[in-house]
Design a protein around this motif. Structure first.
Motif, PDB file in Angstrom:
ATOM      1  N   HIS A 140      -1.378 -11.844   1.728  1.00  0.00           N
ATOM      2  CA  HIS A 140      -1.734 -10.737   0.838  1.00  0.00           C
ATOM      3  C   HIS A 140      -1.282  -9.394   1.389  1.00  0.00           C
ATOM      4  O   HIS A 140      -1.229  -9.194   2.604  1.00  0.00           O
ATOM      5  CB  HIS A 140      -3.257 -10.703   0.625  1.00  0.00           C
ATOM      6  N   CYS A 141      -1.027  -8.477   0.476  1.00  0.00           N
ATOM      7  CA  CYS A 141      -0.671  -7.123   0.879  1.00  0.00           C
ATOM      8  C   CYS A 141      -1.923  -6.414   1.388  1.00  0.00           C
ATOM      9  O   CYS A 141      -2.955  -6.419   0.724  1.00  0.00           O
ATOM     10  CB  CYS A 141      -0.090  -6.356  -0.312  1.00  0.00           C
ATOM     11  N   ARG A 142      -1.806  -5.809   2.570  1.00  0.00           N
ATOM     12  CA  ARG A 142      -2.988  -5.166   3.157  1.00  0.00           C
ATOM     13  C   ARG A 142      -3.181  -3.742   2.642  1.00  0.00           C
ATOM     14  O   ARG A 142      -4.181  -3.105   2.930  1.00  0.00           O
ATOM     15  CB  ARG A 142      -2.862  -5.146   4.692  1.00  0.00           C
ATOM     16  N   HIS A 143      -2.186  -3.250   1.889  1.00  0.00           N
ATOM     17  CA  HIS A 143      -2.292  -1.883   1.379  1.00  0.00           C
ATOM     18  C   HIS A 143      -2.928  -1.857  -0.008  1.00  0.00           C
ATOM     19  O   HIS A 143      -3.983  -1.277  -0.197  1.00  0.00           O
ATOM     20  CB  HIS A 143      -0.917  -1.218   1.367  1.00  0.00           C
ATOM     21  N   CYS A 144      -2.278  -2.528  -0.969  1.00  0.00           N
ATOM     22  CA  CYS A 144      -2.829  -2.486  -2.336  1.00  0.00           C
ATOM     23  C   CYS A 144      -3.808  -3.628  -2.571  1.00  0.00           C
ATOM     24  O   CYS A 144      -4.551  -3.604  -3.540  1.00  0.00           O
ATOM     25  CB  CYS A 144      -1.711  -2.528  -3.367  1.00  0.00           C
ATOM     26  N   LYS A 145      -3.833  -4.622  -1.680  1.00  0.00           N
ATOM     27  CA  LYS A 145      -4.728  -5.790  -1.763  1.00  0.00           C
ATOM     28  C   LYS A 145      -4.470  -6.626  -3.020  1.00  0.00           C
ATOM     29  O   LYS A 145      -5.260  -7.515  -3.343  1.00  0.00           O
ATOM     30  CB  LYS A 145      -6.214  -5.377  -1.737  1.00  0.00           C
ATOM     31  N   LYS A 176       7.237  -7.616   2.498  1.00  0.00           N
ATOM     32  CA  LYS A 176       7.315  -6.524   1.535  1.00  0.00           C
ATOM     33  C   LYS A 176       6.513  -6.874   0.290  1.00  0.00           C
ATOM     34  O   LYS A 176       6.574  -7.992  -0.214  1.00  0.00           O
ATOM     35  CB  LYS A 176       8.769  -6.249   1.165  1.00  0.00           C
ATOM     36  N   CYS A 177       5.742  -5.894  -0.187  1.00  0.00           N
ATOM     37  CA  CYS A 177       4.890  -6.131  -1.351  1.00  0.00           C
ATOM     38  C   CYS A 177       5.655  -5.800  -2.630  1.00  0.00           C
ATOM     39  O   CYS A 177       6.174  -4.688  -2.764  1.00  0.00           O
ATOM     40  CB  CYS A 177       3.634  -5.260  -1.253  1.00  0.00           C
ATOM     41  N   PRO A 178       5.729  -6.732  -3.579  1.00  0.00           N
ATOM     42  CA  PRO A 178       6.464  -6.459  -4.818  1.00  0.00           C
ATOM     43  C   PRO A 178       5.724  -5.469  -5.724  1.00  0.00           C
ATOM     44  O   PRO A 178       6.316  -4.892  -6.621  1.00  0.00           O
ATOM     45  CB  PRO A 178       6.550  -7.836  -5.491  1.00  0.00           C
ATOM     46  N   ILE A 179       4.431  -5.243  -5.453  1.00  0.00           N
ATOM     47  CA  ILE A 179       3.673  -4.330  -6.321  1.00  0.00           C
ATOM     48  C   ILE A 179       3.716  -2.891  -5.795  1.00  0.00           C
ATOM     49  O   ILE A 179       4.173  -1.986  -6.474  1.00  0.00           O
ATOM     50  CB  ILE A 179       2.210  -4.819  -6.480  1.00  0.00           C
ATOM     51  N   CYS A 180       3.268  -2.693  -4.540  1.00  0.00           N
ATOM     52  CA  CYS A 180       3.244  -1.315  -4.027  1.00  0.00           C
ATOM     53  C   CYS A 180       4.464  -0.997  -3.156  1.00  0.00           C
ATOM     54  O   CYS A 180       4.625   0.140  -2.700  1.00  0.00           O
ATOM     55  CB  CYS A 180       1.945  -1.046  -3.268  1.00  0.00           C
ATOM     56  N   GLU A 181       5.283  -2.018  -2.920  1.00  0.00           N
ATOM     57  CA  GLU A 181       6.533  -1.864  -2.164  1.00  0.00           C
ATOM     58  C   GLU A 181       6.357  -1.473  -0.703  1.00  0.00           C
ATOM     59  O   GLU A 181       7.309  -1.066  -0.033  1.00  0.00           O
ATOM     60  CB  GLU A 181       7.473  -0.866  -2.874  1.00  0.00           C
TER      61      GLU A 181
HETATM   62 ZN   LIG Z   1       0.908  -3.992  -2.023  1.00  0.00          ZN
END
Ligand SMILES: [Zn+2]
Length: 317
Positions: A230-235, A247-252
Motif C-alpha cells: 500500500h501507498c504510505r502517503h495517500c493510503k 510508485k503510487c499510481p494515485i498520488c504518484e
Molecule cells: Zn499514494
C-alpha cells in the motif's frame, strides 16, 4: 513513581484485526463483525493506556507494575489488566471502557444502560476478585509468603455514569491515584522494594502472551486477503515497482521502503518467517532477485539455503 516491569502492548488480536480490516476486501457480514470487534478491542486498549497516565499521578515511590500480565496456573490462564505491587499489598486492576449508565442490580448482574438499551455483563468486581484468588494461589505455589491482594475495577470511558450505590472498589479512572493511596495506608509494610522488584520480574518471566489466529477465528481463507504494497502517503493506492522503487499510481509519490509495512502486516497476520516465494506473492513482485534484494536490504536474519531460505520478520515489529 511506579516502576514499569511489563509495558502495555497491543495484543496480537488487536494487531491482526487491524490488518484484516484493511486487507479483507469483501463487503460482507464478516467484515462488519471484524470491524466491530476491532473497534471494541481498540477502545479497550485505549482505556488501559489511560492507566499509565493516572498511575504516574500516584504518590507511590516504591512500587512496580505489570500490564496485561497473563499467567498460567494448572491447565488454564488468567490475565490481569494491570497488577501493581507495593511493599504493603498487590492491586489487581480491571479496566472497563464502557459508556452510559452502569450499575449492579440485585442479582449482582452488571448492567449498562446506553441509548435506551440495556446490556448485562459479567460482574467486573467478581472477575477481578477471581483473578486475585488465582494470583494468591499461584504465589503460594511458587513459595511466596501470603500478602494482601486487593481487586479494583476502574471505568475509563469519559461518558460513563456510575451509581452512588456502587461498591467502593468500582471507581472512575480519575479516582484511582487517591484510592490507591488511601488503600495502601491501610496495609502494613511487609517487605522491601528489592523483594517487590524480584517478585515482579519473576512474574514477568512467567508471562505468556496470548496467541491469536484471526483468519481461522473469522473463517477467512488466506486467498481472500488482499496482497500487495500500500501507498504510505495517500493510503489508497497499491504501489507498483518502477525503476528500483515503489510508485503510487494515485498520488504518484515514490517510496523506497513501502514494502516494509506490507512485511509487517505479513508478520502480524501470517507468520514470523517468510520465504522468497511467499514474499513474491504477498508483495506482488514477480522477480525473485528483486525480492532477495529487498529482504537483504531490510537486514533481516535468515536461515537455510536456496529456495528453503526463510527470513525472520521479527526485527521489523
Ligand atoms: Zn499514494
Amino acid at each position: 513513581m511506579i516502576e514499569t516491569i511489563l509495558t502495555l502492548e497491543q495484543t496480537e488480536l488487536l494487531q491482526q484485526l487491524e490488518v484484516v480490516s484493511r486487507r479483507y476486501q469483501k463487503r460482507d457480514q464478516r467484515i462488519e463483525r471484524i470491524q466491530d470487534h476491532y473497534r471494541r478491542e481498540k477502545a479497550g486498549f485505549n482505556g488501559e493506556k489511560q492507566l499509565d497516565y493516572y498511575l504516574k499521578l500516584t504518590s507511590f515511590s516504591q512500587a512496580c507494575q505489570l500490564a496485561s500480565l497473563r499467567l498460567r496456573r494448572g491447565d488454564h490462564y488468567f490475565q490481569m489488566d494491570r497488577l501493581i505491587l507495593t511493599r504493603a499489598a498487590c492491586y489487581v486492576i480491571e479496566v472497563k471502557h464502557l459508556s452510559g449508565h452502569v450499575s449492579f442490580n440485585k442479582a449482582r448482574q452488571f448492567i449498562q444502560l446506553y441509548n435506551g438499551n440495556e446490556r448485562s455483563f459479567p460482574d467486573p468486581l467478581t472477575q477481578a476478585q477471581l483473578q486475585s484468588n488465582q494470583l494468591a494461589m499461584l504465589l503460594s505455589d511458587l513459595g511466596y509468603a501470603q500478602r494482601p491482594i486487593h481487586p479494583i475495577v476502574v471505568f475509563s470511558h469519559d461518558n460513563v455514569i456510575l451509581n452512588d450505590s456502587e461498591p467502593e472498589d468500582c471507581i472512575l479512572i480519575q479516582q484511582l491515584p487517591e484510592r490507591l493511596t488511601v488503600l495502601n495506608q491501610r496495609y502494613e509494610v511487609i517487605t522491601t522494594f528489592n523483594q517487590i522488584r524480584k517478585l515482579a520480574n519473576h512474574l514477568k518471566q512467567l508471562h505468556v502472551r496470548k496467541q491469536e489466529d484471526v483468519l481461522t477465528r473469522f473463517d477467512i481463507d488466506f486467498s481472500e486477503i488482499q496482497v500487495g504494497v500500500h501507498c504510505r502517503h495517500c493510503k489508497k493506492g497499491l504501489v507498483k515497482r518502477v525503476h528500483g522503487t515503489w510508485k503510487c499510481p494515485i498520488c504518484e509519490m515514490k517510496d523506497d521502503d513501502a514494502h516494509i509495512d506490507a512485511l509487517i502486516d505479513y508478520r502480524k497476520l501470517i507468520s514470523r518467517y517468510i520465504t522468497n516465494k511467499q514474499a513474491r506473492y504477498f508483495l506482488k513482485v514477480d522477480s525473485p532477485y528483486t525480492i532477495r534484494r529487498l529482504l537483504l536490504k531490510a537486514q533481516l536474519p535468515f536461515q537455510g539455503k536456496g529456495k528453503q531460505t526463510r527470513y525472520d520478520l521479527n526485527p521489523l515489529v
